[in-house]
Design an enzyme around this catalytic site. Structure first.
Site, PDB file in Angstrom:
ATOM      1  N   GLY A  92       0.838  -1.203   0.000  1.00 15.12           N
ATOM      2  CA  GLY A  92       0.000   0.000   0.000  1.00 15.12           C
ATOM      3  C   GLY A  92       0.869   1.248   0.000  1.00 15.12           C
ATOM      4  N   ASP A 102       5.068  -9.797   6.683  1.00 14.50           N
ATOM      5  CA  ASP A 102       4.406 -10.913   5.985  1.00 14.50           C
ATOM      6  C   ASP A 102       5.253 -11.552   4.888  1.00 14.50           C
ATOM      7  OD1 ASP A 102       2.252 -10.431   7.545  1.00 14.50           O
ATOM      8  OD2 ASP A 102       1.119  -9.319   6.038  1.00 14.50           O
ATOM      9  N   GLU A 162      39.256 -13.664  15.056  1.00 11.31           N
ATOM     10  CA  GLU A 162      40.258 -14.224  15.972  1.00 11.31           C
ATOM     11  C   GLU A 162      41.655 -14.356  15.365  1.00 11.31           C
ATOM     12  OE1 GLU A 162      38.917 -18.072  17.224  1.00 11.31           O
ATOM     13  OE2 GLU A 162      38.310 -18.637  15.234  1.00 11.31           O
TER      14      GLU A 162
HETATM   15  P1  ATP Z   1       1.012  -3.402   5.500  1.00 13.50           P
HETATM   16  O1  ATP Z   1       1.532  -4.415   4.531  1.00 13.50           O
HETATM   17  O2  ATP Z   1       1.630  -3.509   6.827  1.00 13.50           O
HETATM   18  O3  ATP Z   1      -0.479  -3.309   5.545  1.00 13.50           O
HETATM   19  P2  ATP Z   1       0.940  -1.177   3.756  1.00 13.50           P
HETATM   20  O4  ATP Z   1       1.975  -0.187   3.334  1.00 13.50           O
HETATM   21  O5  ATP Z   1       0.415  -2.073   2.686  1.00 13.50           O
HETATM   22  O6  ATP Z   1       1.544  -1.966   4.963  1.00 13.50           O
HETATM   23  P3  ATP Z   1      -1.479   0.354   3.805  1.00 13.50           P
HETATM   24  O7  ATP Z   1      -2.365   0.764   4.917  1.00 13.50           O
HETATM   25  O8  ATP Z   1      -2.071  -0.396   2.685  1.00 13.50           O
HETATM   26  O9  ATP Z   1      -0.272  -0.397   4.451  1.00 13.50           O
HETATM   27  O10 ATP Z   1      -0.814   1.691   3.185  1.00 13.50           O
HETATM   28  C1  ATP Z   1      -0.159   2.616   4.020  1.00 13.50           C
HETATM   29  C2  ATP Z   1      -0.508   4.023   3.583  1.00 13.50           C
HETATM   30  O11 ATP Z   1      -0.080   4.228   2.240  1.00 13.50           O
HETATM   31  C3  ATP Z   1      -1.988   4.319   3.582  1.00 13.50           C
HETATM   32  O12 ATP Z   1      -2.466   4.664   4.838  1.00 13.50           O
HETATM   33  C4  ATP Z   1      -2.064   5.480   2.628  1.00 13.50           C
HETATM   34  O13 ATP Z   1      -1.742   6.659   3.285  1.00 13.50           O
HETATM   35  C5  ATP Z   1      -0.966   5.155   1.617  1.00 13.50           C
HETATM   36  N1  ATP Z   1      -1.569   4.550   0.429  1.00 13.50           N
HETATM   37  C6  ATP Z   1      -1.894   3.246   0.232  1.00 13.50           C
HETATM   38  N2  ATP Z   1      -2.452   3.075  -0.978  1.00 13.50           N
HETATM   39  C7  ATP Z   1      -2.479   4.284  -1.553  1.00 13.50           C
HETATM   40  C8  ATP Z   1      -2.939   4.775  -2.823  1.00 13.50           C
HETATM   41  N3  ATP Z   1      -3.476   3.978  -3.744  1.00 13.50           N
HETATM   42  N4  ATP Z   1      -2.821   6.092  -3.063  1.00 13.50           N
HETATM   43  C9  ATP Z   1      -2.274   6.916  -2.157  1.00 13.50           C
HETATM   44  N5  ATP Z   1      -1.840   6.517  -0.960  1.00 13.50           N
HETATM   45  C10 ATP Z   1      -1.928   5.225  -0.665  1.00 13.50           C
END
Ligand code: ATP
Length: 823
Positions: A173, A219, A709
């Site tokens: 994400g 993960d 060592e």
């Molecule tokens: P984990 O694998 O631990 O869930 P992650 O990085 O996948 O980590 P997410 O909550 O999916 O966690 O993403 C973290 C942040 O990245 C989100 O809260 C958001 O602010 C930003 N983000 C995720 N997807 C998008 C997107 N498509 N556009 C803009 N910002 C995004």
């Protein structure tokens, strides 16, 4: 660590202004990323910022009046080294983040992070962050950043701070967010300029954004990289928990159903099952048949109980489903075990304990190397290059297009949703399906072996050389695999000496059940090679009718294999599959990147050095010289130095000389000279007293050397100690801390760590193609010495060869196979 404090930027070049943030779920190793990025960037002449609370901090930015903090005296620039009046770590640990959230209070020192999310940091701000779990700069899931308006504000905040490059450490994400941000950037800049939020000059200066992503996720769910930052540590936590559960499960003969993290990815569950020797596993990529998984699970567990197993461990990934995509819950699995098998069953959900704790050695080394690569990628980036994700492939740090990796990762979820499970498995790394196959090979107890009688062998397993973590796990895997195929595994105790004394006995499936977690060597081992009496060894091979030999050990095992291989000319008894599985803490076996035990040893070193650093807080200006094992190989010293953040490392490969030592002493004096500058202003003294009281373990004025060592026969640890002592000038009080036997001790007394025993090598035993006997040269029987009343008998080999050539029907008459060496 060594050069950076004195690195000078090229003054003719504009400095890149780089910020690093951590986003999404936290994972161990994120602090190591921040540390590495900051230090590598300073080394390359960049200015560095951290962004607190992930993208949320980028959106919130710095409140009016808090911008450009480096100009306001929070950062004191000393050449390229920035020492803070109040260290950033100090701010964080005093909970300014909390104060900031509820809007109350202020830090007693007067300077807080309140209103500041984008903070200028220097070299010493990130010192000692290795050993900290989670992320010290905070992470968040930002709703605002998902909106265009939020990203517009984020862009404005970055431009106002003058930042033009961003390192993002997070899951898929977060990396998607990074890519969206970068692709939108030119439009965001245009809009900011047209609405007067930034000047034309700022717009021109920041026309392009450079972004690079590092995968921080427990993960290990990201495609195109073998490992994600935090996954190895999470696996360690799970293994520790299972080890604890094992003893109580055994005592009460209970069944435990463990739920581990992994919403879309079963890596943690799978690797935990392989590492801990679980009985059954549920992962999303390989769901069981919806109609009959309860039956097959009960059948398998009952078969284990029937041979006398007292405990049952079932591991369920958080996102486990059946073939109809119906979630499989730990509670339900427990009910099935209780109701159908009458087992006293319990559920344990490991939850957030998996995220916690300090990072293991690999989660310090990998993020460090990746952080350095991230800075390089940013420095080399042009408007036309894609945003890169920094990964690791076959032990090499890699750059791959970020969105390609994210897209491939998504496809796994899509494949699962479409019930295309083979595709889901294929989209994971090849290691994933190999591990699953390995798990089945070592956990399923077949009622009928897989191979026909004439292909079944008597397989000898022997440990050679010094003990190393993982030797027993590898033996367990080999034994279970042999039994499943129909082979008979034999333990040869105490190496070749034990063989000559007939210290041989057959191993059983249940007998090796708990060997995953045992350190040292259950079989017993020593450094004797077969050339103590090759003829007698050949005689024992005949006597015990061995058809294959698996040697587990380090360089001695490798040498033993070579001796046996050469001995084939004279003793056809050695014309059987001979396999070496490298296991040595020194990691000095050629042709393999890792030997079993080297990882456990590194973790032992890291634990020891963490403890040493804590003791450093008791008094200042100490230099610790840590001596490691490793023989003629500097692997442990080098990787250990990377993992603990030592300032120097001496290895046999690089050697040592007087100039080197003189320069190192000079370096330390200059380094402490910088510290003294702050101290003379009356700042450091207060901080130290506070830090010592509250945070034992942090002490700027302690340094750690890691020395192999036998890095040099002349400049021994003792000599180095005396040389540093001689340099009294800047209180270089040396505390010699000999660590020599800690790693060995740990590998003897502790269980192996999670990355225990790969199964691939064990499989090689079976792949040896049958071959006719080479009857070429038989030795003079008189030359074979007499051991235990038995001679090597050349006639036996001739006879066996003749029978094998005839294609005889006896179960053991096909032992003569192409020799090959693994390792
Ligand atoms: P984990 O694998 O631990 O869930 P992650 O990085 O996948 O980590 P997410 O909550 O999916 O966690 O993403 C973290 C942040 O990245 C989100 O809260 C958001 O602010 C930003 N983000 C995720 N997807 C998008 C997107 N498509 N556009 C803009 N910002 C995004």
């Amino acid at each position: 660590s060594y050069i950076a404090p004195f690195a000078m930027a090229d003054p003719s070049k504009e400095k890149m202004r780089l910020a690093v943030l951590t986003s999404g779920g936290d994972s161990a190793g994120m602090n190591a990323v921040v540390r590495a990025v900051v230090k590598a960037a300073i080394l390359k002449g960049c200015e560095t910022w951290i962004v607190r609370e992930g993208y949320e901090g980028l959106v919130r930015g710095n409140a009016e009046g808090h911008r450009h903090v480096s100009d306001k005296g929070i950062c004191v620039s000393h050449k390229d080294v920035h020492f803070h009046e109040e260290t950033f770590l100090h701010h964080l640990r005093y909970g300014d983040g909390e104060l900031l959230r509820d809007g109350t209070g202020d830090h007693p020192g007067g300077r807080t992070l309140k209103g500041r999310y984008i903070v200028r940091v220097g070299w010493d701000d990130v010192r000692g962050w290795f050993a900290e779990g989670g992320t010290l700069i905070g992470t968040a899931r930002s709703v605002a950043f998902r909106t265009r308006e939020g990203r517009l504000t984020a862009a404005q905040n970055m431009i106002k701070e003058g930042i033009d490059a961003l390192v993002v450490c997070g899951g898929d994400g977060s990396l998607t967010g990074a890519d969206v941000f970068r692709s939108e950037w030119p439009k965001l800049v245009t809009e900011l300029q047209s609405t007067g939020r930034i000047t034309e000059e700022e717009a021109q200066k920041h026309a392009h954004l450079k972004i690079v992503g590092l995968v921080g996720s427990i993960d290990n769910d990201m495609s195109m990289t073998d490992l994600t930052i935090g996954a190895p540590t999470a696996l360690h936590r799970i293994c520790e928990s299972i080890d604890n559960i094992n003893s109580t499960a055994y005592s009460h003969s209970r069944a435990f159903v463990l739920e581990v993290m992994g919403r879309h990815c079963g890596w943690l569950a799978l690797m935990a099952s392989v590492s801990s020797g679980a009985d059954f596993i549920f992962i999303p990529e390989n769901p069981p048949d919806a109609e009959k998984w309860e039956d097959s699970m009960c059948k398998m567990i009952q078969s284990h109980r029937d041979v006398g197993k007292r405990k049952t461990i079932v591991i369920v990934a958080e996102g486990a489903v059946d073939s109809n995509l119906k979630p499989i819950r730990a509670e339900y699995v427990k009910d099935v075990l209780t109701n159908r098998l009458g087992l006293d069953s319990r559920v344990t959900t490991l939850g957030h304990t998996q995220r916690g704790g300090k990072p293991c050695a690999f989660d310090r080394i990998m993020p460090t190397l990746q952080g350095v690569e991230a800075v390089n990628a940013l420095l080399e980036a042009t408007p036309d290059t894609p945003s890169y994700m920094i990964g690791i492939r076959e032990n090499k740090i890699t750059r791959v297009p970020l969105m390609e990796a994210v897209e491939m990762t998504r496809q796994v979820s899509v494949a699962i949703a479409e019930k295309n499970f083979p595709k889901a498995m294929s989209l994971r790394d090849p290691e994933f399906s190999e591990s699953l196959e390995g798990f089945f090979a070592t956990s399923i107890l077949e009622s009928e072996p897989k191979l026909p009688h004439h292909l079944r062998m008597r397989v000898a397993i022997m440990h050679v050389g010094a003990p190393a973590g993982g030797m027993n796990a590898a033996t367990r895997a080999a034994v279970r695999y042999c039994i499943r195929q129909g082979h008979k595994p034999f333990a040869v105790h105490n190496g070749f000496l034990g063989l000559l004394e007939d210290n041989v006995h057959q191993l059983s499936w249940l007998g090796v059940d708990n060997w995953m977690t045992r350190g040292g060597s259950e079989l017993g081992t020593n450094r004797k090679l077969p050339d103590i009496d090759l003829g007698a060894v050949a005689a024992k091979f005949q006597q015990h009718n061995f058809h294959a030999l698996l040697l587990i050990g380090g360089f001695e095992a490798f040498s033993a294999l070579q001796i046996l291989d050469v001995g084939r000319k004279y003793y056809p008894a050695f014309n059987i599959p001979l396999v070496h599985l490298p296991a040595t803490i020194s990691n000095n076996v050629p042709l393999t990147e890792f030997s079993l035990g080297s990882d456990t040893s590194l973790n032992a070193l890291v634990d020891a050095c963490d403890a040493i650093k804590q003791s450093a807080s008791a008094s200042r200006n100490r230099v610790f010289v840590v001596e490691t094992q490793g023989g003629k190989c500097g692997y442990i010293a080098t990787m250990g130095a990377l993992a603990v953040g030592a300032c120097m490392v001496y290895t046999p490969e690089r050697g040592m000389n007087l100039d080197m030592l003189r320069n190192d002493v000079k370096f330390l004096k200059r380094r402490y000279g910088l510290d003294a500058k702050g101290k003379s202003e009356g700042r450091l003294v207060i901080r130290y007293s506070i830090l010592r009281l509250v945070f034992s373990g942090y002490n700027r004025n302690s340094s750690t050397y890691v020395r192999n060592e036998i890095a040099s026969e002349v400049y021994t640890t003792d000599v180095i100690t005396k040389m540093f002592k001689e340099e009294e000038g800047r209180c270089l009080t040396l505390v010699l801390h000999l660590w020599a036997h800690t790693a060995r001790w740990h590998s003897l007394s502790d269980g192996p760590c999670a990355s225990g025993a790969p199964l691939a090598e064990v499989h090689e035993l079976h792949r040896a193609p049958p071959r006719a006997v080479d009857q070429a040269v038989l030795p003079n029987s008189a030359s074979a010495s007499r051991i235990g009343g038995r001679h090597y008998d050349p006639r036996i080999d001739s006879e066996m060869g003749a029978r094998a050539g005839d294609g005889g029907a006896c179960g053991h008459e096909e032992p003569k196979r192409e020799a090959f060496v693994v390792g």
